[in-house]
Design an enzyme around this catalytic site. Sequence first.
Site, PDB file in Angstrom:
ATOM      1  N   GLU A 105       0.827  -1.208   0.000  1.00  0.00           N
ATOM      2  CA  GLU A 105       0.000   0.000   0.000  1.00  0.00           C
ATOM      3  C   GLU A 105       0.859   1.255   0.000  1.00  0.00           C
ATOM      4  O   GLU A 105       0.542   2.239  -0.663  1.00  0.00           O
ATOM      5  CB  GLU A 105      -0.942  -0.008   1.205  1.00  0.00           C
ATOM      6  CG  GLU A 105      -2.086  -0.995   1.091  1.00  0.00           C
ATOM      7  CD  GLU A 105      -2.993  -0.727  -0.101  1.00  0.00           C
ATOM      8  OE1 GLU A 105      -3.100   0.444  -0.533  1.00  0.00           O
ATOM      9  OE2 GLU A 105      -3.593  -1.685  -0.606  1.00  0.00           O
ATOM     10  N   TYR A 112      -6.013   6.778   4.718  1.00  0.00           N
ATOM     11  CA  TYR A 112      -6.136   5.757   3.671  1.00  0.00           C
ATOM     12  C   TYR A 112      -5.360   4.496   4.039  1.00  0.00           C
ATOM     13  O   TYR A 112      -5.893   3.382   3.974  1.00  0.00           O
ATOM     14  CB  TYR A 112      -5.651   6.275   2.315  1.00  0.00           C
ATOM     15  CG  TYR A 112      -5.511   5.119   1.349  1.00  0.00           C
ATOM     16  CD1 TYR A 112      -6.635   4.556   0.768  1.00  0.00           C
ATOM     17  CD2 TYR A 112      -4.261   4.536   1.098  1.00  0.00           C
ATOM     18  CE1 TYR A 112      -6.537   3.441  -0.068  1.00  0.00           C
ATOM     19  CE2 TYR A 112      -4.150   3.429   0.274  1.00  0.00           C
ATOM     20  CZ  TYR A 112      -5.288   2.891  -0.305  1.00  0.00           C
ATOM     21  OH  TYR A 112      -5.194   1.777  -1.105  1.00  0.00           O
ATOM     22  N   CYS A 133     -18.888  -4.165 -16.936  1.00  0.00           N
ATOM     23  CA  CYS A 133     -18.906  -3.807 -15.525  1.00  0.00           C
ATOM     24  C   CYS A 133     -20.005  -4.560 -14.783  1.00  0.00           C
ATOM     25  O   CYS A 133     -21.170  -4.523 -15.195  1.00  0.00           O
ATOM     26  CB  CYS A 133     -19.109  -2.303 -15.369  1.00  0.00           C
ATOM     27  SG  CYS A 133     -19.146  -1.765 -13.641  1.00  0.00           S
ATOM     28  N   CYS A 143     -13.404   0.348 -15.047  1.00  0.00           N
ATOM     29  CA  CYS A 143     -13.848   1.736 -14.881  1.00  0.00           C
ATOM     30  C   CYS A 143     -12.637   2.666 -14.993  1.00  0.00           C
ATOM     31  O   CYS A 143     -12.282   3.397 -14.071  1.00  0.00           O
ATOM     32  CB  CYS A 143     -14.547   1.900 -13.530  1.00  0.00           C
ATOM     33  SG  CYS A 143     -15.516   3.409 -13.375  1.00  0.00           S
ATOM     34  N   CYS A 159     -25.257   2.333 -12.055  1.00  0.00           N
ATOM     35  CA  CYS A 159     -24.322   3.457 -12.196  1.00  0.00           C
ATOM     36  C   CYS A 159     -25.038   4.691 -12.734  1.00  0.00           C
ATOM     37  O   CYS A 159     -25.514   4.705 -13.877  1.00  0.00           O
ATOM     38  CB  CYS A 159     -23.170   3.070 -13.119  1.00  0.00           C
ATOM     39  SG  CYS A 159     -21.951   4.388 -13.334  1.00  0.00           S
ATOM     40  N   CYS A 177     -17.972  -0.112 -19.840  1.00  0.00           N
ATOM     41  CA  CYS A 177     -19.214  -0.251 -19.067  1.00  0.00           C
ATOM     42  C   CYS A 177     -19.947  -1.554 -19.362  1.00  0.00           C
ATOM     43  O   CYS A 177     -20.616  -2.106 -18.478  1.00  0.00           O
ATOM     44  CB  CYS A 177     -20.127   0.939 -19.332  1.00  0.00           C
ATOM     45  SG  CYS A 177     -19.425   2.534 -18.795  1.00  0.00           S
ATOM     46  N   ASP A 230      -8.923   4.773  -2.682  1.00  0.00           N
ATOM     47  CA  ASP A 230      -7.745   5.234  -3.427  1.00  0.00           C
ATOM     48  C   ASP A 230      -8.235   5.877  -4.713  1.00  0.00           C
ATOM     49  O   ASP A 230      -9.438   6.115  -4.891  1.00  0.00           O
ATOM     50  CB  ASP A 230      -6.760   4.083  -3.668  1.00  0.00           C
ATOM     51  CG  ASP A 230      -7.262   3.073  -4.699  1.00  0.00           C
ATOM     52  OD1 ASP A 230      -8.442   3.154  -5.113  1.00  0.00           O
ATOM     53  OD2 ASP A 230      -6.474   2.199  -5.096  1.00  0.00           O
TER      54      ASP A 230
END
Length: 345
Positions: free
Chosen positions: A42, A125, A205, A195, A211, A202, A143
Amino acid sequence: MDAKRRDVAAPLLDWYDRNRRDLPWRAKAGEAPDPYRVWLSEVMLQQTTVATVRPRFSAWITRWPTFAALAAADEADVMAAWAGLGYYARARNLLAAARVIAADHGGALPDTEAALRALPGFGDYTAAAVAAIAFGRRAVVVDANVERVVARLFAIPDPLPGGRRAIRAAADTITPDRRAGDFAQAMMDLGSAICTPRRPRCLLCPIADGCAARSLGTPETFPVKKPKAARPHRHGTIFWLERDGAVLLVRRPDKGLLGGMRALPTGPWGDTPPGLAGAPAVVDWRMLDESVSHGFTHFTLDLALAVARTHHAVNIGEWWPVDRLDQAGLPTLFAKAAAVVRRRV
């Protein structure tokens, strides 16, 4: 908020189980995550791509495989190993946190967001990501990829950076109590593969039905961003001083850009070229007709190159063998400068 948009965890986790990325820091299905690997990845991935981090992560883990190993490492070695991965303050915080973990936590990471935030370098975060991914705690992990997915899912109109509060609040409403770590990684993978910032896919997705941005027909306009202000441009000079096959290196101040790193000496960075101001020695400097440019987050920089040889001692820095300069861990800016000088002189 409609029910479709609220219930995204189930279809997203089903998609993740079938399409999850194979990453060296990510636990295999059915395996317990390694908190050290989760935390290290991370930190490395902040403002750095997966492609860049993957080999660097593997090399780091080979050298320092545990909190204890990292805690015992020499700071100069850690900083050199970090070269090219972004802000060096993150490397200093990695080392500081590892030493606190080894000394005060029995060599194991705390498993709650609140306790993690008390460690060096753990902002909101990182604490949320480690709590969720390493320990399965419910935490809201946002993020850049997650930010984009959520902004589109809810068609949040508030421009960044102010809109981040609304994005986080929206992410909170869809984060499940169970499999929170998998959900966070699924959102990251979705933002990376489907995305995407441009031309989002899309039709592939798993949560496209709910959405709002897709319904509007304008997914690429989210998250809304303010026009970028022009970055200031600065000038400076890098000094290459050579003696008996070695070049003078200095240690940059701990605070500030590239803090604590070995580097070639530089003069001041300002609005106009400073010439030989700040030279590390009074010698016969020669200016090359080639410079190096570099972009930082808040400004861009052009650096002239001054070269010279000497047989005298200099009261700052250290003499580093030119033929082993790749082992000095120079930041990218200075590595570029060294490459130009070695090609030209």
